[in-house]
Design a protein around this motif. Structure first.
Motif, mmCIF file in Angstrom:
data_model
loop_
_atom_site.group_PDB
_atom_site.id
_atom_site.type_symbol
_atom_site.label_atom_id
_atom_site.label_comp_id
_atom_site.label_asym_id
_atom_site.label_seq_id
_atom_site.Cartn_x
_atom_site.Cartn_y
_atom_site.Cartn_z
ATOM 1 N N ASN A 1 26.578 53.536 19.987
ATOM 2 C CA ASN A 1 26.137 54.932 20.087
ATOM 3 C C ASN A 1 25.155 55.051 21.244
ATOM 4 O O ASN A 1 24.208 54.258 21.345
ATOM 5 C CB ASN A 1 25.448 55.382 18.797
ATOM 6 C CG ASN A 1 26.406 55.386 17.617
ATOM 7 O OD1 ASN A 1 27.581 55.727 17.762
ATOM 8 N ND2 ASN A 1 25.915 55.008 16.460
ATOM 9 N N THR B 1 29.972 58.057 20.522
ATOM 10 C CA THR B 1 30.359 56.707 20.136
ATOM 11 C C THR B 1 31.483 56.237 21.056
ATOM 12 O O THR B 1 32.561 56.837 21.085
ATOM 13 C CB THR B 1 30.822 56.659 18.673
ATOM 14 O OG1 THR B 1 29.755 57.133 17.833
ATOM 15 C CG2 THR B 1 31.199 55.252 18.264
ATOM 16 N N GLN C 1 24.654 62.447 20.488
ATOM 17 C CA GLN C 1 25.090 61.124 20.921
ATOM 18 C C GLN C 1 26.596 61.007 20.802
ATOM 19 O O GLN C 1 27.248 61.794 20.111
ATOM 20 C CB GLN C 1 24.391 60.023 20.123
ATOM 21 C CG GLN C 1 24.656 60.053 18.631
ATOM 22 C CD GLN C 1 23.890 58.935 17.910
ATOM 23 O OE1 GLN C 1 22.949 58.374 18.448
ATOM 24 N NE2 GLN C 1 24.309 58.620 16.703
ATOM 25 N N ASP D 1 29.515 44.402 19.857
ATOM 26 C CA ASP D 1 29.989 45.504 19.026
ATOM 27 C C ASP D 1 31.218 46.147 19.656
ATOM 28 O O ASP D 1 31.294 46.303 20.882
ATOM 29 C CB ASP D 1 28.894 46.560 18.866
ATOM 30 C CG ASP D 1 27.725 46.047 18.041
ATOM 31 O OD1 ASP D 1 27.974 45.357 17.036
ATOM 32 O OD2 ASP D 1 26.574 46.337 18.414
ATOM 33 N N THR E 1 32.065 49.269 19.244
ATOM 34 C CA THR E 1 31.591 50.564 19.733
ATOM 35 C C THR E 1 30.072 50.613 19.607
ATOM 36 O O THR E 1 29.465 49.908 18.800
ATOM 37 C CB THR E 1 32.190 51.737 18.939
ATOM 38 O OG1 THR E 1 31.823 51.600 17.551
ATOM 39 C CG2 THR E 1 33.696 51.771 19.074
#
Length: 832
Positions: A773, A787, A785, A769, A771
């Motif tokens: 979380n 990112t 949270q 991925d 980004t």
């Protein structure tokens, strides 16, 4: 029309049979993979759902390996000599040859309905004369190598079954089959010198990929011990008692001796005053099994009246008999050091015998001390440390210099009792005269076929039912051996016969065993650890030593499946209700179609309790694929798991959703050639990576979970891309092969079978991925949270947290005193 297993499963089973999809041959240009499940005993009741737990696991891996280019052999057969068929013959008069053949037909049909990728051309049955010809031949190999002999010894005799049982066939003092009482009885028996291979069986465990618990149990069963053999002279006699001890350094604390009640020397040890009591105790002990004697907590015994001389102290000590010492283990006699052995201490306390401390560090009048310390009350050895066997080494050196004893290595393992006084087993290929062996049969005289008879009842005297078939027994002035081989004989080499099952000139052509052996994956239950798994290793090593095979270990990798247990449902009157007749309503269980509420508990499946689940019933309702999926999804392969038939509803419904990914309501294919979205590609490549990894690690439940998620998300995306669904069908195929074939050919329009398609590869770029979380904790509480990139460093993560208005609010007016950052997982901030 929706997903209907009955419409597709029989079609593909017929195709595989007619196409020979899983028939395999040696091919030096390809890497082989030999996958094997422990073959079943074909009982009249057929398979229950516990059998497929291991079979399905092995099949998933087999199909996966084939898709990865391996030349896969996965055979199946039947361990078909056994007591149930003989018991049926006794009770109903049905010849075992007939009932076993009928059972094999039942098993074969069930296995085919489960869709396993077996090469049926390699099918074997251990009761087939063309198979047991070679079991008998291997017996002759063992015999000519000096590994088979006859001996008068105490054995596990089961009078109800009329036969001798091996140690692993006795559980809690009763027969493994039938639960009949077992006693110790002296009989003349055929034996295999497995003890000659004890050290190799022990050391070579380091060379195989087996569960550590299994290797540990075999090591314990073999039981290597290093110590000394010591002679204790008998007072007033010219002979002596010999003992083996791992603690010769405690000799100065030996205050009495114990001899096994069945030891041949006992009657000569008994004085006139003690003879009656000794004889009575011997009879009492003979009625107990070995296990009972080992586990009994109450200490009993009888003084023989004889005394022995402790060789290092010169003092006379009493000689007892007691049931906790067993003839055949070591020398059948022990020196007792009650101060430093719990069992000896308990016996000494019960019998009022002396307890002398010889290792410092304990309170030996109140409990035995088995820890390290320094020798005391030990003459010139006082002060010698016992740690790291320092004292042991010095005392052994002393014993040898004084001709009192010598260092020695022994093993707990005992020779394998290799005879049964039953009809239904391999005849032993031996001719005798006046009870002594004249010769073993040559290979061209084999097979020695079991004669037909109408009387299968054990004589109860120790003689086999075969002894009554006089025209078979008597030949050319000699007699055939009337004992038969144990059930473990045929299973000790069947993995070799699969390599070359139709060879009439040899048990297995060397070139074929060289190609296929060793077994790359062996799957079966842990209950065979000190029986079949040990015996198979022995036979392989003997054949290796004889130059008949290349490999000295048969199974490269072993994995165990856990037990499939049963949710057993009871009415208020304690009557069992079959699972197929149970309904769940409002979180409670009821007998179907009634308001009778049921209680439930998890139990072992048992025909007696009527809680055995027949796979045919499951297949009829849900299909074989759903059953296979459910078995894989229940939990980790090695764990025990309770079977709940209604648990199949979830997996069956999932397969319906998979069907809807590929077909519309009219069962027309939905697959298109549109370019897949970035999200769909990421999803399928992550799924390929996960399923591939999980199959390689036999973590089937999590592989299926990944496909559950993929189905949900692809449905949400309305993705019908050929590129994506082609890969998905291939991932599904090892678990649900019938549906996999249908999707591959009908929905995707491919020719041939999915079994020959190359396993999909994942693109690492799609599995990472951009980004992620991660949670942020402030003062130990999760507050939000952030990112960030998966590989973001701590400064980047901290900056992102401070830039978030909610998180920044929790930090306002405070000083940051500590930052704990675990990349890709969490950011923890401590502020004051």
């Amino acid at each position: 029309m929706s997903y209907t297993p009955a419409n597709i499963e029989s079609k593909w089973q017929q195709f595989w049979d007619e196409d020979g999809t899983f028939v395999v041959h040696e091919d030096d240009s390809r890497t082989k993979f030999y996958a094997l499940s422990m073959f079943p005993y074909p009982s009249g009741k057929g398979l229950h759902v516990g059998h497929p737990a291991g079979y399905t696991a092995c099949d998933v891996v087999s199909r996966f390996k084939a898709a990865n280019g391996f030349n896969v052999m996965q055979p199946m057969g039947y361990d078909s000599f056994g007591l149930p068929a003989e018991q049926k013959a006794i009770e109903e008069g049905v010849a075992p040859q007939i009932s076993t053949a009928e059972s094999i037909n039942t098993f074969r049909g069930q296995l085919k309905r489960l869709g396993y990728a077996y090469d049926w051309e390699r099918e074997v049955s251990t009761c087939d004369p063309e198979y047991y010809k070679w079991t008998q031949y291997i017996f002759t190999v063992l015999y000519h190598r000096g590994l088979i002999y006859q001996s008068d010894l105490f054995v596990n005799w089961c009078s109800a079954m009329g036969t001798v049982l091996a140690n692993d066939e006795v559980i809690n003092g009763k027969s493994e089959r039938g639960g009949h009482p077992v006693e110790r009885k002296a009989m003349r028996q055929w034996m295999i010198r497995i003890t000659d291979y004890a050290e190799r069986l022990l050391q070579d465990l380091d060379n195989v990929d087996w569960p550590e618990a299994t290797k540990a149990r075999q090591r314990d069963w073999i039981g290597k011990s290093e110590g000394a053999v010591v002679q204790f002279k008998l007072q007033g006699r010219d002979d002596h008692l010999e003992v083996f001890t791992t603690r010769p350094d405690t000799l100065w604390g030996a205050t009495y001796m114990v001899v096994a009640p069945e030891h041949p020397i006992v009657q000569s040890l008994a004085t006139d005053a003690q003879r009656e009591a000794v004889t009575a105790y011997q009879a009492e002990t003979a009625a107990k099994s070995e296990l009972d004697r080992q586990q009994v907590k109450e200490k009993t015994g009888i003084f023989t009246g004889s005394m022995a001389i402790n060789p290092v102290t010169g003092e006379a000590i009493p000689v007892w008999i007691a049931d906790y010492v067993i003839y055949g283990y070591g020398t059948g006699a022990i020196m007792a050091v009650p101060a430093h052995d719990e069992r000896d201490w308990a016996f000494a306390k019960a019998m009022g015998l002396s307890i002398i401390e010889v290792v410092s560090g304990g309170d030996v009048q109140n409990e035995a001390y088995a820890g390290d310390g320094e020798l005391v009350n030990s003459g010139a050895f006082n002060g010698t440390p016992t740690a790291n066997n320092q004292a042991v080494a010095k005392v052994i050196e002393y014993l040898e210099s004084q001709n009192m004893g010598s260092g020695k290595i022994t093993y707990r393992l005992r020779d394998w009792t290799f005879a049964r006084q039953r009809y239904w087993g391999e005849p032993i290929p031996v001719l005798k005269k006046d009870g002594e062996v004249v010769r073993v049969l040559d290979v061209d005289e084999l097979p020695l076929v079991l004669p037909l008879t109408d009387n299968y009842t054990p004589t109860g005297t120790g003689a086999s039912p075969l002894s009554a078939v006089e025209d078979w027994v008597h030949i050319d002035g000699m007699d055939r051996e009337t004992d038969t081989m144990p059930g473990s004989a045929g299973s000790s080499w069947y993995f070799l016969r699969y390599c070359d099952p139709r060879n009439v000139a040899s048990f297995c052509d060397r070139s074929k065993s060289d190609y296929w052996m060793p077994v790359d994956l062996y799957v079966g239950g842990p209950e065979h650890t000190v029986g079949h798994l040990l015996y198979a290793r022995l036979w392989q090593k003997v054949l290796f030593d004889a130059g008949l095979v290349r490999d000295d270990e048969p199974f490269k990798k072993l994995r165990h499946q856990g037990m499939i247990q049963s949710f057993t449902y009871y009415t208020p009157e304690k009557r069992i209700v079959p699972q197929v007749d149970v309904e769940k309503r409002d979180g409670k269980f009821f007998k179907a179609g009634t308001d009778v509420e049921l209680s439930s508990r998890i139990e072992k499946m048992s025909k007696r309790k009527g809680n055995v689940i027949n796979p045919d019933d499951i297949i009829k309702k849900y299909g074989a694929d759903a059953m296979r999926i459910y078995i894989c999804f229940m939990g980790p392969l090695e764990s025990d798991k309770p079977w709940q038939t209604n648990g199949l509803d979830g997996q069956f419904n999932w397969l319906k959703r998979v069907w809807r990914l590929f077909f519309d309501d009219e069962d027309q294919p939905l697959v298109n050639d549109d370019e897949a979205s970035e999200a769909a590609l990421k999803l399928i490549h992550k799924t390929i990576k996960k399923v591939t990894h999980d199959i390689e690690n036999m973590a089937f439940n999590t592989a299926i979970s990944a496909m559950h998620i993929a189905t949900r998300d692809l449905t949400s995306m309305k993705c019908h891309s050929r590129e994506v669904l082609t890969a998905f069908a291939q991932l599904l195929a090892p678990f649900a092969p019938h549906l996999g074939e249908e999707l591959w050919t009908v929905a995707l329009g491919n020719t041939g079978t999915v079994n020959t398609a190359t396993w999909p590869a994942f693109d690492e770029a799609y599995t990472v991925d951009a980004t992620i979380n991660i949670g942020v904790q402030i003062m130990g509480k999760t507050r939000g949270q952030i990112t960030i990139a998966p590989d973001a460093d701590q400064d980047t993560a901290l900056a992102a947290a401070k830039a978030d208005p909610v998180l920044a609010g929790y930090l306002e007016g405070k000083n940051l005193v500590r930052v704990i950052y675990i990349k890709g997982r969490i950011l923890n901030l401590i502020a004051k």
